[in-house]
Write a protein that holds these residues in place. Structure first.
Motif, PDB file in Angstrom:
ATOM      1  N   LYS A   1      41.295  34.660  32.300  1.00  0.00           N
ATOM      2  CA  LYS A   1      42.409  33.878  31.768  1.00  0.00           C
ATOM      3  C   LYS A   1      43.767  34.469  32.110  1.00  0.00           C
ATOM      4  O   LYS A   1      44.798  33.902  31.746  1.00  0.00           O
ATOM      5  N   SER A   2      43.782  35.623  32.787  1.00  0.00           N
ATOM      6  CA  SER A   2      45.057  36.205  33.193  1.00  0.00           C
ATOM      7  C   SER A   2      45.697  35.357  34.295  1.00  0.00           C
ATOM      8  O   SER A   2      45.001  34.674  35.050  1.00  0.00           O
ATOM      9  N   LYS A   3      47.026  35.420  34.352  1.00  0.00           N
ATOM     10  CA  LYS A   3      47.763  34.564  35.289  1.00  0.00           C
ATOM     11  C   LYS A   3      48.728  35.398  36.123  1.00  0.00           C
ATOM     12  O   LYS A   3      49.228  36.424  35.650  1.00  0.00           O
ATOM     13  N   PRO A   4      49.000  34.968  37.366  1.00  0.00           N
ATOM     14  CA  PRO A   4      48.404  33.851  38.096  1.00  0.00           C
ATOM     15  C   PRO A   4      46.948  34.165  38.485  1.00  0.00           C
ATOM     16  O   PRO A   4      46.659  35.288  38.894  1.00  0.00           O
ATOM     17  N   SER A   5      46.108  33.182  38.385  1.00  0.00           N
ATOM     18  CA  SER A   5      44.699  33.359  38.724  1.00  0.00           C
ATOM     19  C   SER A   5      44.544  33.678  40.202  1.00  0.00           C
ATOM     20  O   SER A   5      45.103  32.991  41.063  1.00  0.00           O
TER      21      SER A   5
ATOM     22  N   GLU B   1      45.734  36.126  41.868  1.00  0.00           N
ATOM     23  CA  GLU B   1      46.898  36.742  42.509  1.00  0.00           C
ATOM     24  C   GLU B   1      46.574  38.150  43.022  1.00  0.00           C
ATOM     25  O   GLU B   1      46.025  38.982  42.297  1.00  0.00           O
TER      26      GLU B   1
ATOM     27  N   TYR C   1      45.698  38.456  29.926  1.00  0.00           N
ATOM     28  CA  TYR C   1      45.071  37.931  28.711  1.00  0.00           C
ATOM     29  C   TYR C   1      44.325  39.031  27.974  1.00  0.00           C
ATOM     30  O   TYR C   1      43.627  39.858  28.575  1.00  0.00           O
TER      31      TYR C   1
ATOM     32  N   HIS D   1      52.775  39.177  36.602  1.00  0.00           N
ATOM     33  CA  HIS D   1      51.427  39.090  36.039  1.00  0.00           C
ATOM     34  C   HIS D   1      51.466  38.977  34.514  1.00  0.00           C
ATOM     35  O   HIS D   1      52.206  39.704  33.850  1.00  0.00           O
TER      36      HIS D   1
END
Length: 320
Positions: free
Chosen positions: A67-71, A73, A19, A16
């Motif tokens: 905006k955190s990734k993976p979207s 998840e 953002y 993870h």
């Protein structure tokens, strides 16, 4: 447009990337905002609660959101992960103590975080507190139909009696195990239902909105992931955390909040006896409600003033 003084992605582990963005004055007392949901994200409008000439404000998007990734998840995405992420962010930014501001789901996270990391907190402002467990979910997905009958009928349209009685479980199954089109359709139902409840609280006629926000599938997959698992916590854990809070607390709650009913706050304050409670007459749930916004902004400014006074008193005591 407000420009952040810094922003970036923090690696919080398990794949993870979180953002975050900072606004305001870098050397000022700091606050972190815990957004609602689960599944929603931070918004620039949250900055309106603060005085950016006097405050340092940190916004961030919880795992899988914004905006955190993976979207979207879901793996390693639990309440305990989120609490650890908040503390990681504080340490990464070099902030010794900060004010925690949270609404709804974010208010519950704030209680759990403050109970575990007492020395990281200089104050809390919590709005429209969400509680985990069956009572909250039964209210929203079953009992609330008495106030928004048309919206609830649309939410459960085409379901069997058993599916409608267990509407959260039905939607969760379709969101996670159905086809993509079934998932999107279920997310849209949920979104329209929430919007209809918000409209009804504001005094609008119970109806179903056709306006669907972007990214709705990921939002409701995360929300169902949490709600179907009792948010990976219990009411007892929330109340136990509340007992350990030592920083000043201001609680803001609307008397006409249908999303997180006033009974939530009545139950919570037994465990934070020193908290200041500010009931907002005819206030609803969302911070965009003008009366809630005014109360929230006032509470934020007051909690910072208390922090400043406490800091001055500590300095004065050390000099004598």
């Amino acid at each position: 447009m407000v420009i952040p003084i810094s922003e970036g992605m923090l690696d919080v582990g398990e794949g993870h990337q979180m953002y975050f963005a900072q606004y305001g004055r870098p050397d000022a007392p700091a606050a972190v905002v815990l957004h609602g949901g689960p599944g929603s994200s931070s918004r620039i409008s949250m900055l309106d609660w603060f005085d950016l000439t006097q405050h340092r404000v940190v916004l961030f998007d919880q795992r899988g959101t914004g905006k955190s990734k993976p979207s979207g998840e879901l793996r390693f995405n639990t309440t305990q992960n989120l609490i650890a992420d908040i503390e990681r962010l504080r340490a990464f930014l070099g902030i010794s103590k900060w004010v925690v501001v949270g609404g709804s789901w974010g208010a519950m996270l704030g209680v759990l975080y403050a109970g575990r990391h007492t020395t990281s907190i200089s104050g809390l402002v919590l709005r429209g507190v969400f509680l985990p467990g069956g009572a909250q979910l039964d209210w929203f997905f079953r009992d609330l139909q008495a106030l928004v009958p048309f919206a609830w009928s649309e939410l459960t349209a085409g379901m069997t009696t058993e599916e409608a009685i267990s509407v959260l479980a039905t939607l969760t199954h379709r969101l996670h195990f159905g086809t993509e089109s079934e998932g999107i359709e279920s997310a849209n139902r949920w979104s329209r239902y929430e919007n209809a409840v918000m409209d009804a609280m504001a005094g609008k006629v119970d109806s179903v909105s056709a306006n669907i926000e972007a990214g709705v599938l990921h939002k409701y997959r995360i929300q169902s992931h949490y709600l179907s698992q009792s948010c990976f916590t219990t009411e007892s854990a929330v109340f136990d955390a509340a007992r350990h809070i030592s920083a000043p607390v201001i609680l803001v709650h609307g008397t006409h909040d249908w999303i997180c009913p006033p009974a939530n706050l009545v139950r919570l304050i037994d465990y934070i006896p020193d908290a200041e409670v500010r009931w907002v007459s005819r206030g609803t749930h969302t911070a965009s409600d003008p009366s809630i916004f005014r109360a929230l902004r006032s509470a934020v400014h007051d909690i910072f003033a208390r922090h400043l006074n406490a800091t001055r008193n500590a300095v004065d005591s050390s000099q004598h």
